[in-house]
Write a protein that holds these residues in place. Structure first.
Motif, mmCIF file in Angstrom:
data_model
loop_
_atom_site.group_PDB
_atom_site.id
_atom_site.type_symbol
_atom_site.label_atom_id
_atom_site.label_comp_id
_atom_site.label_asym_id
_atom_site.label_seq_id
_atom_site.Cartn_x
_atom_site.Cartn_y
_atom_site.Cartn_z
ATOM 1 N N ARG A 1 -9.943 -7.464 1.691
ATOM 2 C CA ARG A 1 -9.612 -6.773 2.936
ATOM 3 C C ARG A 1 -8.108 -6.579 3.012
ATOM 4 O O ARG A 1 -7.336 -7.437 2.569
ATOM 5 C CB ARG A 1 -10.092 -7.589 4.140
ATOM 6 C CG ARG A 1 -9.681 -7.006 5.492
ATOM 7 C CD ARG A 1 -10.198 -7.859 6.631
ATOM 8 N NE ARG A 1 -11.631 -7.689 6.804
ATOM 9 C CZ ARG A 1 -12.357 -8.375 7.689
ATOM 10 N NH1 ARG A 1 -11.783 -9.291 8.453
ATOM 11 N NH2 ARG A 1 -13.645 -8.157 7.797
ATOM 12 N N PRO B 1 -11.633 0.792 11.801
ATOM 13 C CA PRO B 1 -11.325 -0.522 11.212
ATOM 14 C C PRO B 1 -12.523 -1.458 11.239
ATOM 15 O O PRO B 1 -13.389 -1.363 12.116
ATOM 16 C CB PRO B 1 -10.186 -1.043 12.098
ATOM 17 C CG PRO B 1 -10.321 -0.309 13.385
ATOM 18 C CD PRO B 1 -10.861 1.039 13.033
ATOM 19 N N ALA C 1 -11.406 -3.244 1.293
ATOM 20 C CA ALA C 1 -10.692 -2.544 0.232
ATOM 21 C C ALA C 1 -10.822 -3.287 -1.078
ATOM 22 O O ALA C 1 -11.175 -4.470 -1.110
ATOM 23 C CB ALA C 1 -9.216 -2.410 0.598
ATOM 24 N N PHE D 1 -9.259 -3.438 7.145
ATOM 25 C CA PHE D 1 -10.183 -2.532 6.475
ATOM 26 C C PHE D 1 -10.675 -3.166 5.175
ATOM 27 O O PHE D 1 -9.887 -3.819 4.466
ATOM 28 C CB PHE D 1 -9.497 -1.207 6.131
ATOM 29 C CG PHE D 1 -8.906 -0.489 7.311
ATOM 30 C CD1 PHE D 1 -9.637 0.470 7.982
ATOM 31 C CD2 PHE D 1 -7.617 -0.789 7.758
ATOM 32 C CE1 PHE D 1 -9.097 1.144 9.086
ATOM 33 C CE2 PHE D 1 -7.071 -0.127 8.853
ATOM 34 C CZ PHE D 1 -7.817 0.846 9.516
ATOM 35 N N LEU E 1 -2.462 4.672 9.809
ATOM 36 C CA LEU E 1 -3.904 4.583 10.016
ATOM 37 C C LEU E 1 -4.631 5.904 9.833
ATOM 38 O O LEU E 1 -5.864 5.917 9.747
ATOM 39 C CB LEU E 1 -4.183 4.048 11.430
ATOM 40 C CG LEU E 1 -3.631 2.648 11.727
ATOM 41 C CD1 LEU E 1 -3.859 2.287 13.190
ATOM 42 C CD2 LEU E 1 -4.252 1.602 10.816
ATOM 43 N N GLY F 1 -6.637 8.775 8.566
ATOM 44 C CA GLY F 1 -7.547 8.941 7.441
ATOM 45 C C GLY F 1 -8.206 7.660 6.961
ATOM 46 O O GLY F 1 -9.000 7.701 6.017
ATOM 47 N N ARG F 2 -7.912 6.527 7.574
ATOM 48 C CA ARG F 2 -8.501 5.267 7.124
ATOM 49 C C ARG F 2 -9.841 4.963 7.791
ATOM 50 O O ARG F 2 -10.514 4.003 7.429
ATOM 51 C CB ARG F 2 -7.532 4.097 7.355
ATOM 52 C CG ARG F 2 -6.278 4.207 6.521
ATOM 53 C CD ARG F 2 -5.400 2.978 6.601
ATOM 54 N NE ARG F 2 -4.175 3.159 5.829
ATOM 55 C CZ ARG F 2 -4.070 2.915 4.535
ATOM 56 N NH1 ARG F 2 -5.116 2.445 3.868
ATOM 57 N NH2 ARG F 2 -2.921 3.114 3.915
ATOM 58 N N GLU G 1 0.823 -1.212 0.000
ATOM 59 C CA GLU G 1 0.000 0.000 0.000
ATOM 60 C C GLU G 1 0.864 1.273 0.000
ATOM 61 O O GLU G 1 0.478 2.299 0.566
ATOM 62 C CB GLU G 1 -0.924 0.011 1.221
ATOM 63 C CG GLU G 1 -2.024 -1.027 1.180
ATOM 64 C CD GLU G 1 -3.072 -0.755 0.113
ATOM 65 O OE1 GLU G 1 -3.738 0.286 0.186
ATOM 66 O OE2 GLU G 1 -3.220 -1.601 -0.801
#
Length: 207
Positions: free
Chosen positions: A116, A88, A108, A106, A82, A84-85, A70
């Protein structure tokens, strides 16, 4: 949720913090369901072992490209990863060599497929990343493997599951199919203190 359960959860959050081993272990030790689903239900040693003892019958590839999960460098602080994500979808925590190993997951899009992502932190720094992709059809593994081959300029790999990809700095990917999911994990073989702690933990588990 009953008032008693709400009060218990509030007390645990205040005492341990929601994202902590103490919080999770209170429920786990009493065989109670945690308010947040776990990212990992088994011992993390199962996930870590292939990076310390290469899995049998696995293909191995080397790339000149730099491996990142990522676009996050290993050993980045958890608060940076983490940020802005959002909240969870799952959380797990374990004690490993006297340190907390925390896992945040998360939902995705992974290689163009719904799945995930999970970030593993030890001593609050990023040590491992994982993609989980449900096996919705027989083409999932080939699509993921093709995407990895294209990203890391590996040509036709000729395999779909159970393989490694390593770069020149020791960053490594391990892909494997287990039951109804395809997992792609990213790890850093850098002989750091975190690496050595994880290695010591595995040796202790194998005794």
């Amino acid at each position: 949720m009953k008032l008693k359960n709400r009060l218990l959860e509030l007390w645990l959050r205040l005492r341990y913090g929601q994202y902590s081993f103490g919080y999770v272990d209170y429920y786990r030790s009493r065989k109670l369901r945690t308010p947040m689903p776990p990212c990992i239900k088994s011992d993390p040693a199962v996930l870590l072992l292939p990076f310390f003892q290469k899995a049998r019958n696995s293909a191995f590839f080397q790339t000149e490209s730099h491996i990142l999960f990522e676009d996050v460098p290993f050993h980045t602080q958890s608060r940076q990863v983490l940020a802005g994500r959002g909240i969870p979808a799952c959380f797990s925590a374990f004690m490993v060599s006297g340190q907390e190993l925390k896992v945040f997951g998360f939902p995705a899009e992974v290689f163009g497929l719904k799945g995930r992502i999970a970030f593993f932190f030890m001593k609050d720094v990023f040590v491992m990343g994982e993609y989980q992709i449900p096996m919705r059809d027989d083409q999932v593994m080939s699509r993921v493997t093709k995407a990895i081959a294209e990203k890391y300029d590996l040509g036709l790999m000729g395999v779909n599951d159970n393989y490694y990809v390593e770069d020149e700095s020791g960053m490594i990917i391990y892909a494997e199919k287990k039951r109804d999911k395809f997992y792609v994990r990213y790890f850093c073989q850098d002989n750091s203190d975190k690496y050595n702690m994880l290695e010591a933990y595995l040796k202790e588990q194998q005794r």
